[in-house]
Design an enzyme around this catalytic site. Structure first.
Site, PDB file in Angstrom:
ATOM      1  CB  SER A  66      35.146  17.549 -40.835  1.00  8.55           C
ATOM      2  OG  SER A  66      34.605  17.153 -39.565  1.00  8.55           O
TER       3      SER A  66
HETATM    4  N1  SAH Z   1      30.908  14.597 -38.408  1.00  8.08           N
HETATM    5  C1  SAH Z   1      30.401  16.012 -38.767  1.00  8.08           C
HETATM    6  C2  SAH Z   1      31.408  16.864 -38.005  1.00  8.08           C
HETATM    7  C3  SAH Z   1      30.690  17.309 -36.896  1.00  8.08           C
HETATM    8  S1  SAH Z   1      31.311  18.461 -35.879  1.00  8.08           S
HETATM    9  C4  SAH Z   1      30.197  16.462 -40.417  1.00  8.08           C
HETATM   10  O1  SAH Z   1      30.503  15.601 -41.087  1.00  8.08           O
HETATM   11  O2  SAH Z   1      29.465  17.354 -40.613  1.00  8.08           O
HETATM   12  C5  SAH Z   1      31.169  17.673 -34.445  1.00  8.08           C
HETATM   13  C6  SAH Z   1      29.891  17.223 -33.732  1.00  8.08           C
HETATM   14  O3  SAH Z   1      29.940  16.458 -32.918  1.00  8.08           O
HETATM   15  C7  SAH Z   1      28.845  18.650 -33.524  1.00  8.08           C
HETATM   16  O4  SAH Z   1      27.895  18.343 -34.242  1.00  8.08           O
HETATM   17  C8  SAH Z   1      28.683  18.349 -32.035  1.00  8.08           C
HETATM   18  O5  SAH Z   1      27.517  18.546 -31.550  1.00  8.08           O
HETATM   19  C9  SAH Z   1      29.192  16.685 -31.879  1.00  8.08           C
HETATM   20  N2  SAH Z   1      29.272  16.113 -30.487  1.00  8.08           N
HETATM   21  C10 SAH Z   1      29.995  16.790 -29.696  1.00  8.08           C
HETATM   22  N3  SAH Z   1      30.387  16.123 -28.625  1.00  8.08           N
HETATM   23  C11 SAH Z   1      29.311  15.085 -28.762  1.00  8.08           C
HETATM   24  C12 SAH Z   1      29.005  13.650 -28.042  1.00  8.08           C
HETATM   25  N4  SAH Z   1      29.344  13.542 -26.747  1.00  8.08           N
HETATM   26  N5  SAH Z   1      27.993  12.909 -28.491  1.00  8.08           N
HETATM   27  C13 SAH Z   1      27.592  13.185 -29.829  1.00  8.08           C
HETATM   28  N6  SAH Z   1      27.843  14.186 -30.415  1.00  8.08           N
HETATM   29  C14 SAH Z   1      28.807  15.021 -30.188  1.00  8.08           C
END
Ligand code: SAH
Length: 217
Positions: A66
């Site tokens: 993010s």
């Molecule tokens: N918090 C992260 C940003 C991640 S982007 C950081 O600091 O880098 C969003 C993430 O959510 C992705 O890795 C995606 O695979 C995950 N995601 C999407 N749907 C999800 C779900 N139902 N359960 C767990 N993770 C999920």
């Protein structure tokens, strides 16, 4: 901490933090935490130059780390107190989890893509961060570890998942972007009593979508 966190990186981080202040981030603990987490180590080495720009960035498996401003807004809206038990849905690169750990939270983080889960579980402890990492569908939360003081969802949800609301303690807060695939509104859901919730809205953001089920490599 890390031998490849240099003075140069620290200088770039300070500039990033100054930029976040100008953009309206006020919580000193958030600013301090972002000032300490070596974001460049969360990215492929070819992209080091982008680590301290206020931008989202690809981390593989079609996902992104993010934007620092977004991390700062979500962290600020959580109103973290030391030792808060926090559930993060969407571990991704692990950067947001590291920021929450720096703020003194106890972090439980869940990721639906095995590739990312495996990578983070090795990488984070190697730079001194040890959240409890889980592989699974965050739509369901982590019922066996509930209730949580705070819940942060870092992917865009079509609606607030009922399972997550149920895993919030009374008085707890959930920060979750709600909307369609690439445009969401930041919602703060406060559990006022056992069956009463209050929702505040905090502006528009863009997240990858929250998806159901898991992906095994
Ligand atoms: N918090 C992260 C940003 C991640 S982007 C950081 O600091 O880098 C969003 C993430 O959510 C992705 O890795 C995606 O695979 C995950 N995601 C999407 N749907 C999800 C779900 N139902 N359960 C767990 N993770 C999920």
């Amino acid at each position: 901490m890390e031998q490849n966190d240099t003075l140069l990186h620290r200088g770039l981080r300070k500039r990033l933090v100054d930029g976040l202040k100008i953009k309206g981030i006020r919580d000193e603990r958030v600013l301090e935490a972002i000032g300490r987490v070596p974001r460049h180590l969360f990215m492929e080495s070819g992209f080091l130059n982008f680590a301290y720009k206020d931008q989202a960035f690809p981390i593989g498996a079609g996902q992104t780390i993010s934007q620092p401003y977004t991390v700062a807004v979500q962290s600020q809206l959580l109103e973290i107190e030391k030792n808060d038990k926090v559930l993060e849905v969407g571990t991704g690169s692990g950067y947001q989890a590291a920021v929450l750990l720096e703020m003194g939270a106890r972090v439980f983080t869940i990721e639906r893509q095995k590739e990312l889960y495996v990578k983070v579980q090795k990488f984070l402890p190697s730079i001194g961060y040890s959240p409890a990492c889980f592989f699974g569908d965050g739509y369901k939360g982590l019922p066996s570890f509930a209730p949580f003081d705070k819940i942060i969802v870092t992917a865009g949800a079509p609606a607030v998942p009922a399972d997550l609301k149920n895993q919030l303690r009374v008085g707890g807060r959930m920060v979750i972007p709600v909307g369609d695939n690439n445009k969401q509104e930041m919602n703060v859901v406060v559990r006022v009593s056992e069956d009463e919730f209050k929702t505040e809205k905090h502006g528009r953001f863009m997240f990858v979508p929250l998806l159901k089920g898991t992906v095994n490599f």
